[in-house]
Every structure is written in structure tokens, then in C-alpha cells.
Design a protein around this motif. Structure first.
Motif, PDB file in Angstrom:
ATOM      1  N   VAL A  43       1.316   4.601   1.061  1.00  0.00           N
ATOM      2  CA  VAL A  43       0.611   5.412   2.058  1.00  0.00           C
ATOM      3  C   VAL A  43       0.854   6.898   1.864  1.00  0.00           C
ATOM      4  O   VAL A  43       0.092   7.721   2.368  1.00  0.00           O
ATOM      5  CB  VAL A  43       0.974   5.011   3.510  1.00  0.00           C
ATOM      6  N   ARG A  44       1.914   7.230   1.137  1.00  0.00           N
ATOM      7  CA  ARG A  44       2.167   8.652   0.866  1.00  0.00           C
ATOM      8  C   ARG A  44       3.047   8.803  -0.369  1.00  0.00           C
ATOM      9  O   ARG A  44       4.101   8.175  -0.454  1.00  0.00           O
ATOM     10  CB  ARG A  44       2.860   9.304   2.065  1.00  0.00           C
TER      11      ARG A  44
ATOM     12  N   THR B 191       7.637   0.479  12.175  1.00  0.00           N
ATOM     13  CA  THR B 191       7.429  -0.896  12.620  1.00  0.00           C
ATOM     14  C   THR B 191       8.319  -1.109  13.834  1.00  0.00           C
ATOM     15  O   THR B 191       9.398  -0.530  13.931  1.00  0.00           O
ATOM     16  CB  THR B 191       7.798  -1.927  11.532  1.00  0.00           C
TER      17      THR B 191
ATOM     18  N   LEU C 252       2.800  -2.311  13.861  1.00  0.00           N
ATOM     19  CA  LEU C 252       2.763  -1.325  12.780  1.00  0.00           C
ATOM     20  C   LEU C 252       2.223  -0.017  13.358  1.00  0.00           C
ATOM     21  O   LEU C 252       1.206  -0.032  14.057  1.00  0.00           O
ATOM     22  CB  LEU C 252       1.793  -1.764  11.671  1.00  0.00           C
TER      23      LEU C 252
ATOM     24  N   VAL D 260      15.088  10.210   6.077  1.00  0.00           N
ATOM     25  CA  VAL D 260      14.021   9.499   5.383  1.00  0.00           C
ATOM     26  C   VAL D 260      13.595   8.276   6.194  1.00  0.00           C
ATOM     27  O   VAL D 260      12.415   7.987   6.336  1.00  0.00           O
ATOM     28  CB  VAL D 260      14.522   9.095   3.977  1.00  0.00           C
TER      29      VAL D 260
ATOM     30  N   VAL E 289      -0.883  10.650   5.973  1.00  0.00           N
ATOM     31  CA  VAL E 289       0.190   9.948   6.685  1.00  0.00           C
ATOM     32  C   VAL E 289       1.448  10.818   6.697  1.00  0.00           C
ATOM     33  O   VAL E 289       1.905  11.275   5.649  1.00  0.00           O
ATOM     34  CB  VAL E 289       0.490   8.599   6.005  1.00  0.00           C
TER      35      VAL E 289
ATOM     36  N   THR F  62       5.987  -8.031   7.990  1.00  0.00           N
ATOM     37  CA  THR F  62       5.635  -6.645   7.692  1.00  0.00           C
ATOM     38  C   THR F  62       6.866  -5.981   7.091  1.00  0.00           C
ATOM     39  O   THR F  62       7.999  -6.394   7.371  1.00  0.00           O
ATOM     40  CB  THR F  62       5.221  -5.849   8.947  1.00  0.00           C
TER      41      THR F  62
ATOM     42  N   ASN G 122       9.907   5.702   9.328  1.00  0.00           N
ATOM     43  CA  ASN G 122      10.024   6.363   8.029  1.00  0.00           C
ATOM     44  C   ASN G 122       9.319   7.707   8.112  1.00  0.00           C
ATOM     45  O   ASN G 122       8.139   7.771   8.476  1.00  0.00           O
ATOM     46  CB  ASN G 122       9.373   5.505   6.934  1.00  0.00           C
TER      47      ASN G 122
ATOM     48  N   LEU H  30       3.772   0.549   2.776  1.00  0.00           N
ATOM     49  CA  LEU H  30       3.583  -0.446   3.846  1.00  0.00           C
ATOM     50  C   LEU H  30       3.261  -1.781   3.181  1.00  0.00           C
ATOM     51  O   LEU H  30       2.393  -1.827   2.300  1.00  0.00           O
ATOM     52  CB  LEU H  30       2.399  -0.074   4.741  1.00  0.00           C
TER      53      LEU H  30
ATOM     54  N   THR I 261       8.367  -1.959   5.393  1.00  0.00           N
ATOM     55  CA  THR I 261       8.167  -0.601   4.910  1.00  0.00           C
ATOM     56  C   THR I 261       9.262  -0.325   3.888  1.00  0.00           C
ATOM     57  O   THR I 261      10.372  -0.843   3.995  1.00  0.00           O
ATOM     58  CB  THR I 261       8.257   0.449   6.029  1.00  0.00           C
ATOM     59  N   ALA I 262       8.926   0.462   2.891  1.00  0.00           N
ATOM     60  CA  ALA I 262       9.910   0.827   1.873  1.00  0.00           C
ATOM     61  C   ALA I 262       9.749   2.294   1.528  1.00  0.00           C
ATOM     62  O   ALA I 262       8.643   2.833   1.553  1.00  0.00           O
ATOM     63  CB  ALA I 262       9.729  -0.025   0.623  1.00  0.00           C
ATOM     64  N   VAL I 263      10.867   2.932   1.213  1.00  0.00           N
ATOM     65  CA  VAL I 263      10.861   4.289   0.690  1.00  0.00           C
ATOM     66  C   VAL I 263      11.474   4.249  -0.701  1.00  0.00           C
ATOM     67  O   VAL I 263      12.558   3.697  -0.888  1.00  0.00           O
ATOM     68  CB  VAL I 263      11.652   5.263   1.588  1.00  0.00           C
TER      69      VAL I 263
ATOM     70  N   HIS J 237       6.196   6.383   0.030  1.00  0.00           N
ATOM     71  CA  HIS J 237       6.293   5.539   1.220  1.00  0.00           C
ATOM     72  C   HIS J 237       5.308   4.380   1.138  1.00  0.00           C
ATOM     73  O   HIS J 237       4.114   4.604   0.901  1.00  0.00           O
ATOM     74  CB  HIS J 237       6.016   6.378   2.473  1.00  0.00           C
TER      75      HIS J 237
ATOM     76  N   GLU K 134       2.366  -5.976   3.932  1.00  0.00           N
ATOM     77  CA  GLU K 134       2.076  -7.067   4.868  1.00  0.00           C
ATOM     78  C   GLU K 134       1.972  -8.367   4.084  1.00  0.00           C
ATOM     79  O   GLU K 134       1.368  -8.393   3.013  1.00  0.00           O
ATOM     80  CB  GLU K 134       0.758  -6.827   5.619  1.00  0.00           C
TER      81      GLU K 134
ATOM     82  N   GLU L 275       1.262   4.119  12.415  1.00  0.00           N
ATOM     83  CA  GLU L 275       1.085   5.200  11.440  1.00  0.00           C
ATOM     84  C   GLU L 275       0.744   6.479  12.192  1.00  0.00           C
ATOM     85  O   GLU L 275      -0.051   6.459  13.135  1.00  0.00           O
ATOM     86  CB  GLU L 275      -0.051   4.882  10.450  1.00  0.00           C
TER      87      GLU L 275
ATOM     88  N   ALA M  74       7.585  10.450   6.385  1.00  0.00           N
ATOM     89  CA  ALA M  74       6.924  10.612   5.091  1.00  0.00           C
ATOM     90  C   ALA M  74       6.691  12.075   4.740  1.00  0.00           C
ATOM     91  O   ALA M  74       6.576  12.418   3.568  1.00  0.00           O
ATOM     92  CB  ALA M  74       5.600   9.857   5.084  1.00  0.00           C
TER      93      ALA M  74
ATOM     94  N   VAL N  93       0.282  -6.526  15.091  1.00  0.00           N
ATOM     95  CA  VAL N  93      -0.162  -7.364  13.979  1.00  0.00           C
ATOM     96  C   VAL N  93       0.128  -8.836  14.225  1.00  0.00           C
ATOM     97  O   VAL N  93      -0.467  -9.702  13.584  1.00  0.00           O
ATOM     98  CB  VAL N  93       0.458  -6.936  12.628  1.00  0.00           C
TER      99      VAL N  93
ATOM    100  N   ARG O 125       0.846  -1.192   0.000  1.00  0.00           N
ATOM    101  CA  ARG O 125       0.000   0.000   0.000  1.00  0.00           C
ATOM    102  C   ARG O 125       0.886   1.248   0.000  1.00  0.00           C
ATOM    103  O   ARG O 125       1.733   1.413   0.881  1.00  0.00           O
ATOM    104  CB  ARG O 125      -0.871  -0.041   1.266  1.00  0.00           C
TER     105      ARG O 125
ATOM    106  N   THR P 128       5.440   6.416   9.127  1.00  0.00           N
ATOM    107  CA  THR P 128       5.118   5.004   9.355  1.00  0.00           C
ATOM    108  C   THR P 128       6.253   4.413  10.185  1.00  0.00           C
ATOM    109  O   THR P 128       7.390   4.882  10.119  1.00  0.00           O
ATOM    110  CB  THR P 128       5.015   4.202   8.047  1.00  0.00           C
TER     111      THR P 128
END
Lengths: 269, 269
Positions: A79-80, B103, B89, B209, B98, A101, B62, A89, A103-105, A87, A91, B91, B64, B79, A77, B101
Motif C-alpha cells: 500500500v505504500r 487492524t 481493517l 513504524v 496511504v 488479516t 502502522n 496489507l 499487516t507487515a512493514v 507497508h 488478507e 486505512e 506509513a 472484514v 498488497r 494502516t
């Protein structure tokens, strides 16, 4: 015939942010698949999402449970989305329960002043002059990598004699060779034996809990690298009450920085 | 009167996984609040959640978007809860968008074999024998920390003369002094000046970031540390096309590992 990594990374769109994948016996570990492969799948879901903008700058993957052999679902997803960064998320679930889980940028990079505080290793023998480490036949995933140790290979004698540190320097690549991309680089970042094996010269039960990759390579640098060996330096940091951390730097064959990575690993005993 | 950090960390439960907080002028940065404080708030939401089990092992945050001054909402969702670990998780939103984020992995630790590959710095002058770095009056958050540099302070001359590396070693603590806890330790992990300022002896626009913290301290070690200065080593890694990464280790006054941390930072020019 497709490369085993491409088979293992394959995701079918289920509509919207959802994808379906399946574990691959070619990357089996002691329990479930090799974590590096699972991390690569998490990134792959982002990279093949139609809303994706830019290239990965950072990825953090948390391993919540061992995957069972079979299908899994991935939700990625955005998210921004900013002007130059995005950004995500992620799962991963099996039978409705979260197993991972992430997260990636992502970012659109532009040329700027660039430099290294971490110098690339010098005076290193070429990969071609070194022998490949023998594979551990019981673990499928180890056979998916060609590893050529300059120092710090898995010790022949697991005699429990503690070592003062756990540094390794090695050349490694996918086996069979395959052009490097962001997913393959992610998996390589987890292909180093847990430092505690080298430090204690002893195998203890372990499991990576969280892994972070900072990507310094862009698509142009990856194309330049192609299927050549990657040079890596790996070391342990702190082992304390059931958790230790390790870090690594990965360099292209021509000495450019590809990625820096850290992970924290559970251990027993 | 409560410590400014406790004021800034305060979260009001909104029911379920939701909490409300508000930015605090005491931790203002150039744009929005100091990122370390925002990261600490993300962890705080997990730590004060009624479902929380265990102590933090890893946290990735992260960033954002820059936070605007005023209220924000934090959602912290467990989760997956295993026998000894718990995955979260987080947010953070402002006006429905957002801005962060995160974790986190929590765990119940048990005593095991422990060791260091990264030795604690030795031969370091005591914090009491060193002068506090002068504060930058325009930045509120810098006044919330007492920093005593052993080497690698912010250069007096921002003359653009490139340095060969960007290593710093310093003692630091909250100002005024406050007993160390997981949230305060998280904020300390982001309290180091961006390495690019030291490397280039020049201020350029930057923004963290993504930041990851691996916690090696447990509650007992934090209690032993109390309000004393923390010893830190910080260095830069790779600066390439708009992003660089840096890492740090934080040690207790008695030389025990508290945390290791990495971050990737956007820069312009």
C-alpha cells in the motif's frame, strides 16, 4: 524431498497480488492448521511478491476464523513504498470469506549503533545436553518442532493447581532441522504453548486472536543461525475476562536477538 | 468548550466506511501530528462505525508516512463479524496516498477466571505527591499530557553517556484532565519518550513504524478510572541496525491492568 514447512508454505501465483495455497496435514492443530504456520504463509505471500523491497521489520496477524482443511487464497498488497520502508496489507480468504488479516512493514536495514536492554539469557545448558520434550501424538504440528525445555515445560499433571507465573525457557527448532528464514522464524514465534495451560495447569479452550512479531534478525544473521536451535523466553502478562496476552524473545544459538513477539489469546472459562 | 482530544478525534461520516478528519495543532509533533493521536483516530473510526460490535481487544497501527497538516480520510471496514469478535481493517489517506494502516479486533467480553502474571507496581508514591515534568515548549503534544516521573524521566543532560537500560515508571493523564476512554488510552500508549533517548542520553531522529495495543480494560473499568492518572512502566528491548522495540504496561489508579503495548521504532545513526 522437500521439508514439510516448505510444502506447507508453498503459494502459487494467481496473477497480480493474488496467491493460492493449501492447508497441510503435517501442521494440523485441533481445529484447522497451527496458527504459526498460517502467520508464516501470510508473510510468505509478501516475501515472494515481485514488488517486495527489503526485509521484514514487523508483522501483525489477526486470526479471524479457523481455517478449514483445503485451499485458500492470499492477497498481498503493497500500500505504500517509501525510500527505505514498504507497508503491506494481507488478507486470506476461504470460499470468499476472510479468515485472516495481516499487516507487515519491510525495510532496508543499515548498520547503526546497536545495543540490548533485554540481555540474552546466560548460563543456559546447551541444547545438545537436554532431552527433547515428548510430542503430543494427537497434534501433528507439535511433531514439527523439537523443543528442549530448560524450565516451564507443559506440566505432567494437569491438576488445576494454579501456578504463580507461566515462564518458560527452551531451545527449539524445526523438526527435521531446516535452515532458519523469516517464515520459519514467524512460525516459531507461535510455537509456545498458551501460557494459560501452565498458569492454571489445566487445558481450557483457547485461540490466538492477534500476534505481532518484531524481527531483529536480518538475512545475514539468519544464515549464521542455519538449522541450529533457537533459544526462547516466554511469559504471560494479563488474563482478564476471556483474553490474555503473552510475550517472548527468541535468540540465535550465538546469543543474538532474532525476534520479539507478543500475542493476545481468547480463552473460555 | 470541548477537550482538545475530542476536537482532534472528531471524524465526519462521508457515508459507508469513509470518514473525514483534520490534524489538530494542539497535538503537533516535530513533523506532523503526535503518532498516538493518529493511532487513536484510527481506532475512533472503528468505534463510531455503525456496524461496530463489542469493545477493542487489540489494535495495531502502522505509520506509513508522516501526516501533513490538514484533512485526511479514514476508511474502516469490518472484514469479518463472528458471534463474539469482529475484525477491522483501517486505512488513512491524504491526497489519495496511504499514510497509515491499522487492524483492530473487537470482542464482547464476559467475566471469566482472571489473574496477573505481571504484578501491578507496588510501593509507588501517589501522583499527587510528585511534581509534573516540565513541558518541552516546542512540542505541542507534550503539553497535552501531565507526566509525573517516579523514575526514568527524560535526562536533564543529553550528554551522550550511554545508560545500561531505559526503564521509566510514571503517572500520566490527559492535560487538562479528561475521563479515560479507549481512544485516549490508545494515545497514552504512545506518549512515552522513545527509549533510545534515555538509553543513549542523546536525541537521534526517530519515528514509530508500528504500534500494537492489547486492551485489558473494558468500559466499566474505564469509567471507574475516570480522569485520574494512569500508572505506566516502560522499557526498551533490542536496538539493532536502525530499529528498536519498546513495551509498556498501563495500570489504573486502583491497580487494574488497562493495556499492554509494544512498538517498533526507526532510528538513524
Amino acid at each position: 524431498m522437500s521439508h514439510p514447512l516448505d510444502t506447507a508454505l508453498a503459494l502459487q501465483p494467481l496473477g497480480g497480488d493474488r496467491f493460492e495455497g493449501c492447508t497441510s496435514p503435517a501442521y494440523a492443530n485441533m481445529i484447522g492448521p497451527f496458527g504459526g504456520l498460517t502467520a508464516a504463509v501470510a508473510l510468505q505471500a509478501v516475501l515472494q511478491h515481485p514488488d517486495r523491497q527489503g526485509e521484514p521489520v514487523s508483522l501483525t496477524v489477526n486470526f479471524a476464523a479457523a481455517l478449514a482443511e483445503g485451499p485458500y487464497e492470499v492477497t498481498a498488497r503493497a500500500v505504500r513504498t517509501n525510500r527505505s520502508t514498504q507497508h503491506w496489507l494481507v488478507e486470506m480468504t476461504q470460499a470468499g470469506a476472510v479468515v485472516l488479516t495481516a499487516t507487515a512493514v519491510l525495510a532496508q536495514r543499515r548498520p547503526t549503533w546497536s545495543a540490548l536492554d533485554l540481555p540474552a539469557p546466560t548460563g543456559v545448558p546447551a541444547a545438545e545436553t537436554l532431552a527433547s520434550a515428548p510430542n503430543t501424538p494427537r497434534l501433528a504440528w507439535v511433531q514439527r518442532y523439537d523443543m528442549r525445555f530448560i524450565e516451564g515445560g507443559l506440566p505432567d499433571a494437569l491438576d488445576g493447581v494454579e501456578q504463580p507465573h507461566a515462564h518458560s525457557r527452551l531451545w527449539l527448532r524445526d523438526e527435521p532441522p531446516r535452515p532458519l528464514d523469516f517464515a520459519a522464524l514467524t512460525a516459531l514465534c507461535d510455537a509456545f504453548f498458551p501460557r494459560i495451560y501452565l498458569r492454571r495447569r489445566r487445558l481450557v479452550p483457547i485461540g490466538t486472536v492477534s500476534m505481532t512479531v518484531y524481527f531483529h534478525a536480518d538475512a545475514a544473521l539468519l544464515a549464521e543461525q542455519g538449522p541450529q536451535h533457537v533459544l526462547a523466553d516466554v511469559r504471560g502478562h494479563v488474563y482478564r475476562n476471556g483474553y490474555f496476552d503473552q510475550s517472548a524473545e527468541l535468540w540465535s544459538a550465538a546469543g543474538s536477538p532474532l525476534a520479539t513477539t507478543t500475542q493476545v489469546v481468547y480463552y473460555r472459562e
